[in-house]
Motif scaffolding. Structure first.
Motif, PDB file in Angstrom:
ATOM      1  N   VAL A 209       0.838  -1.196   0.000  1.00  0.00           N
ATOM      2  CA  VAL A 209       0.000   0.000   0.000  1.00  0.00           C
ATOM      3  C   VAL A 209       0.878   1.253   0.000  1.00  0.00           C
ATOM      4  O   VAL A 209       1.811   1.380   0.808  1.00  0.00           O
ATOM      5  N   GLY A 210       0.587   2.155  -0.959  1.00  0.00           N
ATOM      6  CA  GLY A 210       1.290   3.430  -1.008  1.00  0.00           C
ATOM      7  C   GLY A 210       2.608   3.411  -1.752  1.00  0.00           C
ATOM      8  O   GLY A 210       3.293   4.440  -1.802  1.00  0.00           O
ATOM      9  N   ARG A 211       2.977   2.288  -2.347  1.00  0.00           N
ATOM     10  CA  ARG A 211       4.227   2.211  -3.113  1.00  0.00           C
ATOM     11  C   ARG A 211       3.919   1.881  -4.567  1.00  0.00           C
ATOM     12  O   ARG A 211       2.946   1.172  -4.862  1.00  0.00           O
ATOM     13  N   PRO A 212       4.754   2.368  -5.498  1.00  0.00           N
ATOM     14  CA  PRO A 212       4.568   1.991  -6.898  1.00  0.00           C
ATOM     15  C   PRO A 212       4.619   0.476  -7.061  1.00  0.00           C
ATOM     16  O   PRO A 212       5.311  -0.215  -6.305  1.00  0.00           O
ATOM     17  N   ALA A 213       3.887  -0.031  -8.044  1.00  0.00           N
ATOM     18  CA  ALA A 213       3.751  -1.480  -8.205  1.00  0.00           C
ATOM     19  C   ALA A 213       5.099  -2.177  -8.311  1.00  0.00           C
ATOM     20  O   ALA A 213       5.340  -3.201  -7.633  1.00  0.00           O
ATOM     21  N   ASP A 214       6.000  -1.663  -9.135  1.00  0.00           N
ATOM     22  CA  ASP A 214       7.295  -2.333  -9.327  1.00  0.00           C
ATOM     23  C   ASP A 214       8.129  -2.308  -8.055  1.00  0.00           C
ATOM     24  O   ASP A 214       8.757  -3.311  -7.696  1.00  0.00           O
ATOM     25  N   ALA A 215       8.133  -1.178  -7.368  1.00  0.00           N
ATOM     26  CA  ALA A 215       8.906  -1.063  -6.135  1.00  0.00           C
ATOM     27  C   ALA A 215       8.333  -1.975  -5.052  1.00  0.00           C
ATOM     28  O   ALA A 215       9.071  -2.633  -4.310  1.00  0.00           O
ATOM     29  N   GLY A 216       7.015  -2.017  -4.964  1.00  0.00           N
ATOM     30  CA  GLY A 216       6.388  -2.892  -3.978  1.00  0.00           C
ATOM     31  C   GLY A 216       6.666  -4.353  -4.252  1.00  0.00           C
ATOM     32  O   GLY A 216       6.941  -5.127  -3.330  1.00  0.00           O
ATOM     33  N   ARG A 217       6.607  -4.730  -5.541  1.00  0.00           N
ATOM     34  CA  ARG A 217       6.874  -6.118  -5.912  1.00  0.00           C
ATOM     35  C   ARG A 217       8.316  -6.507  -5.578  1.00  0.00           C
ATOM     36  O   ARG A 217       8.577  -7.587  -5.045  1.00  0.00           O
ATOM     37  N   ALA A 218       9.247  -5.633  -5.877  1.00  0.00           N
ATOM     38  CA  ALA A 218      10.654  -5.914  -5.580  1.00  0.00           C
ATOM     39  C   ALA A 218      10.880  -6.039  -4.070  1.00  0.00           C
ATOM     40  O   ALA A 218      11.636  -6.907  -3.608  1.00  0.00           O
ATOM     41  N   PHE A 219      10.233  -5.191  -3.305  1.00  0.00           N
ATOM     42  CA  PHE A 219      10.347  -5.231  -1.847  1.00  0.00           C
ATOM     43  C   PHE A 219       9.827  -6.557  -1.296  1.00  0.00           C
ATOM     44  O   PHE A 219      10.478  -7.211  -0.478  1.00  0.00           O
ATOM     45  N   LEU A 220       8.651  -6.972  -1.747  1.00  0.00           N
ATOM     46  CA  LEU A 220       8.059  -8.225  -1.272  1.00  0.00           C
ATOM     47  C   LEU A 220       8.877  -9.433  -1.703  1.00  0.00           C
ATOM     48  O   LEU A 220       9.072 -10.372  -0.930  1.00  0.00           O
ATOM     49  N   ASP A 221       9.380  -9.409  -2.929  1.00  0.00           N
ATOM     50  CA  ASP A 221      10.192 -10.519  -3.415  1.00  0.00           C
ATOM     51  C   ASP A 221      11.476 -10.658  -2.602  1.00  0.00           C
ATOM     52  O   ASP A 221      11.905 -11.768  -2.269  1.00  0.00           O
ATOM     53  N   GLY A 222      12.094  -9.524  -2.286  1.00  0.00           N
ATOM     54  CA  GLY A 222      13.322  -9.560  -1.496  1.00  0.00           C
ATOM     55  C   GLY A 222      13.089 -10.090  -0.094  1.00  0.00           C
ATOM     56  O   GLY A 222      13.885 -10.871   0.429  1.00  0.00           O
TER      57      GLY A 222
END
Length: 278
Positions: A209-222
């Motif tokens: 929530v509140g993050r760009p889709a690509d940045a959020g996806r990278a964060f969750l994947d990491g």
């Protein structure tokens, strides 16, 4: 046969041998199981050979059993058949998504408390093992700065997110069918009433929530990659009749891939959740 209890890794899993069939359907055994589940996250009864009546009876000793109306079982609404054979389960077409790390029930306010899975038939090819990752231990291993960074972060969980891992370019009809399933926003860190914390991540975690889709996806994947390192994981190699029970709220799990023609058949029951995500 003597009962033996073996802890499997420094953080996760206990294996019990010497208990099988109706001997498991006992209040004292169930109490010991609940205690081990709280401490170790995964409890394995080797070659337990529970029939379906005893599977349901033992599940009821552990908690409130959730009805599974699409389970595919002809006589027990509490049992879901886990298979890729569509003649045995109406959910067979969705089993490929379980090859990805996930927690069951993340689109509910209160996810399932625990899952029981017993091997009715193991794969002829020796595939289809199940892996677990301890998200309590993974959270504890974070630095204090990393824990502070995760405070207040919220994640949207959805059935669609898990299906996109299998079919990244769905047809409009497929996407519309997925999106009819409700999504749910949860905190990334699940804090229990007693103060214990775990990470609420996995295949259904689609966006931050509140993050760009690509940045959020990278964060969750990491974060998922870190939580599933070898020091936090346990691999169960199935034998016929094994019964495995896990804390669904703090253990990611996944099946290692097995083919559509595989003979692998599991029977599953689920225990209702006891605490809302907070």
């Amino acid at each position: 046969m003597a009962v033996t209890v073996t802890e499997l890794t420094p953080t996760t899993g206990v294996e019990i041998t010497g208990l099988s069939g109706s001997r498991l359907v006992d209040k004292a055994v169930a109490e010991e199981c609940r205690s081990a589940l709280e401490r170790r996250g995964v409890v394995i009864y080797r070659e337990a050979d529970l029939d379906d009546d005893d599977l349901v009876a033992f599940s009821r000793l552990l908690g409130q059993v959730v009805p599974l109306p699409m389970g595919g079982h002809p006589t027990h609404q509490e049992i879901q058949r886990i298979t890729r054979d569509p003649s045995k389960s109406p959910l067979a077409a969705y089993r490929e998504s379980t090859f990805h790390w996930h927690i069951d029930g993340t689109t509910s306010e209160i996810p399932d408390r625990a899952t029981l899975l017993t091997a009715r038939q193991i794969s002829d090819e020796g595939d289809g093992d199940t892996e677990f990752a301890n998200t309590f231990a993974a959270y504890e291993a974070l630095t204090d700065d990393e824990k502070r960074e995760l405070e207040g972060v919220r994640v949207v969980h959805s059935f669609t997110a898990s299906q996109l891992l299998v079919t990244p370019d769905p047809s409009p009809k497929e996407r519309a069918a997925w999106d009819r399933n409700p999504a749910r926003e949860h905190p990334l860190v699940w804090t229990r009433a007693g103060g214990r914390k775990s990470l609420l991540i996995g295949a259904t975690a689609g966006e931050v929530v509140g993050r760009p889709a690509d940045a959020g996806r990278a964060f969750l994947d990491g974060l998922l990659e870190r939580a599933t390192r070898p020091e936090f994981t346990l691999r169960h190699r199935w034998r016929q009749g094994d019964l495995v029970i896990w804390d669904n709220t703090g253990m990611l799990h996944r099946a290692l891939p097995y083919g559509k023609a595989s003979s692998r058949l599991m029977h599953r029951t689920s225990l209702a959740g006891e605490e809302a995500v907070a």
